[in-house]
Design a protein around this motif. Structure first.
Motif, mmCIF file in Angstrom:
data_model
loop_
_atom_site.group_PDB
_atom_site.id
_atom_site.type_symbol
_atom_site.label_atom_id
_atom_site.label_comp_id
_atom_site.label_asym_id
_atom_site.label_seq_id
_atom_site.Cartn_x
_atom_site.Cartn_y
_atom_site.Cartn_z
ATOM 1 N N PRO A 159 52.047 16.865 23.587
ATOM 2 C CA PRO A 159 53.198 16.812 24.504
ATOM 3 C C PRO A 159 54.081 15.585 24.279
ATOM 4 O O PRO A 159 55.309 15.676 24.340
ATOM 5 C CB PRO A 159 52.563 16.772 25.893
ATOM 6 N N GLY A 160 53.472 14.448 24.014
ATOM 7 C CA GLY A 160 54.255 13.242 23.757
ATOM 8 C C GLY A 160 55.075 13.349 22.480
ATOM 9 O O GLY A 160 56.236 12.927 22.438
ATOM 10 N N ILE A 161 54.488 13.931 21.458
ATOM 11 C CA ILE A 161 55.201 14.101 20.189
ATOM 12 C C ILE A 161 56.363 15.074 20.366
ATOM 13 O O ILE A 161 57.475 14.833 19.873
ATOM 14 C CB ILE A 161 54.226 14.567 19.087
ATOM 15 N N GLU A 174 45.407 4.909 27.459
ATOM 16 C CA GLU A 174 44.488 4.437 28.496
ATOM 17 C C GLU A 174 43.280 5.359 28.624
ATOM 18 O O GLU A 174 42.162 4.896 28.875
ATOM 19 C CB GLU A 174 45.208 4.309 29.837
ATOM 20 N N ARG A 175 43.472 6.650 28.431
ATOM 21 C CA ARG A 175 42.339 7.586 28.467
ATOM 22 C C ARG A 175 41.363 7.280 27.346
ATOM 23 O O ARG A 175 40.150 7.232 27.547
ATOM 24 C CB ARG A 175 42.826 9.032 28.356
ATOM 25 N N LEU A 176 41.890 7.028 26.152
ATOM 26 C CA LEU A 176 41.026 6.687 25.026
ATOM 27 C C LEU A 176 40.326 5.340 25.240
ATOM 28 O O LEU A 176 39.190 5.160 24.840
ATOM 29 C CB LEU A 176 41.846 6.650 23.734
ATOM 30 N N ARG A 177 41.028 4.420 25.873
ATOM 31 C CA ARG A 177 40.423 3.121 26.174
ATOM 32 C C ARG A 177 39.253 3.270 27.131
ATOM 33 O O ARG A 177 38.211 2.627 26.955
ATOM 34 C CB ARG A 177 41.464 2.240 26.830
ATOM 35 N N HIS A 198 40.323 5.820 16.724
ATOM 36 C CA HIS A 198 40.264 6.909 15.753
ATOM 37 C C HIS A 198 39.768 6.326 14.452
ATOM 38 O O HIS A 198 40.199 5.260 14.034
ATOM 39 C CB HIS A 198 41.642 7.545 15.563
ATOM 40 N N SER A 199 38.886 7.038 13.789
ATOM 41 C CA SER A 199 38.241 6.481 12.608
ATOM 42 C C SER A 199 39.150 6.410 11.393
ATOM 43 O O SER A 199 38.977 5.536 10.556
ATOM 44 C CB SER A 199 36.991 7.283 12.271
ATOM 45 N N LYS A 200 40.115 7.315 11.279
ATOM 46 C CA LYS A 200 41.008 7.327 10.112
ATOM 47 C C LYS A 200 42.459 7.340 10.554
ATOM 48 O O LYS A 200 42.767 7.859 11.614
ATOM 49 C CB LYS A 200 40.740 8.573 9.259
ATOM 50 N N PRO A 201 43.350 6.815 9.705
ATOM 51 C CA PRO A 201 44.778 6.915 10.042
ATOM 52 C C PRO A 201 45.188 8.382 10.093
ATOM 53 O O PRO A 201 44.765 9.191 9.278
ATOM 54 C CB PRO A 201 45.475 6.199 8.884
ATOM 55 N N GLY A 202 45.997 8.713 11.064
ATOM 56 C CA GLY A 202 46.456 10.087 11.218
ATOM 57 C C GLY A 202 45.633 10.892 12.201
ATOM 58 O O GLY A 202 46.048 11.972 12.612
ATOM 59 N N ASP A 203 44.456 10.386 12.576
ATOM 60 C CA ASP A 203 43.639 11.103 13.554
ATOM 61 C C ASP A 203 44.328 11.196 14.902
ATOM 62 O O ASP A 203 44.165 12.173 15.623
ATOM 63 C CB ASP A 203 42.285 10.425 13.735
ATOM 64 N N SER A 204 45.094 10.170 15.258
ATOM 65 C CA SER A 204 45.776 10.207 16.557
ATOM 66 C C SER A 204 46.848 11.289 16.587
ATOM 67 O O SER A 204 47.150 11.847 17.640
ATOM 68 C CB SER A 204 46.390 8.847 16.877
ATOM 69 N N LEU A 205 47.440 11.607 15.438
ATOM 70 C CA LEU A 205 48.429 12.686 15.402
ATOM 71 C C LEU A 205 47.768 14.052 15.511
ATOM 72 O O LEU A 205 48.368 14.999 16.003
ATOM 73 C CB LEU A 205 49.253 12.613 14.118
ATOM 74 N N ALA A 206 46.532 14.158 15.056
ATOM 75 C CA ALA A 206 45.821 15.428 15.123
ATOM 76 C C ALA A 206 45.180 15.648 16.489
ATOM 77 O O ALA A 206 44.744 16.751 16.792
ATOM 78 C CB ALA A 206 44.747 15.477 14.043
ATOM 79 N N ASP A 207 45.137 14.605 17.316
ATOM 80 C CA ASP A 207 44.562 14.712 18.651
ATOM 81 C C ASP A 207 45.437 15.632 19.494
ATOM 82 O O ASP A 207 46.624 15.374 19.682
ATOM 83 C CB ASP A 207 44.484 13.321 19.277
ATOM 84 N N PRO A 208 44.894 16.723 20.030
ATOM 85 C CA PRO A 208 45.732 17.672 20.769
ATOM 86 C C PRO A 208 46.330 17.096 22.049
ATOM 87 O O PRO A 208 47.311 17.615 22.550
ATOM 88 C CB PRO A 208 44.791 18.830 21.076
ATOM 89 N N TYR A 209 45.779 16.014 22.573
ATOM 90 C CA TYR A 209 46.333 15.415 23.780
ATOM 91 C C TYR A 209 47.646 14.698 23.496
ATOM 92 O O TYR A 209 48.388 14.387 24.409
ATOM 93 C CB TYR A 209 45.336 14.439 24.407
#
Length: 84
Positions: free
Chosen positions: A25-27, A75-78, A11-22
């Motif tokens: 469910p984990g959150i 792993e999907r992002l990897r 993710h290019s910026k901090p916080g982008d992973s939280l905005a990722d809709p995938y």
């Protein structure tokens, strides 16, 4: 943990992973685990043994499921990063 895609960011910026809709469910599972932990501790404090055991099991399931969802998403992002 070393990986071959260390030069590329997921993710290019901090916080982008939280905005990722995938990740939603984990959150949500993690937050349910926190609420379950608080409820379990409250039940244990009042001496309700049955509810404490049930809450401990549900809390453990929520935390383990949230970690599993986060690992699968990572792993999907990897895999996506390796394709680039």
């Amino acid at each position: 943990m070393s990986d071959s895609t260390a030069s590329e960011t997921f993710h290019s910026k901090p916080g982008d992973s939280l905005a990722d809709p995938y990740n939603i469910p984990g959150i949500l599972l993690f937050m349910a685990g926190v609420v379950g932990l608080a409820s379990t501790l409250t039940a244990a404090g009042y001496g309700y043994g049955g509810w404490t055991a049930l809450g401990a099991g549900a809390t453990a399931v929520c935390f383990i499921a949230s970690i599993t969802v986060f690992v699968v998403e990572h792993e999907r992002l990897r895999r996506l990063a390796r394709r680039r």
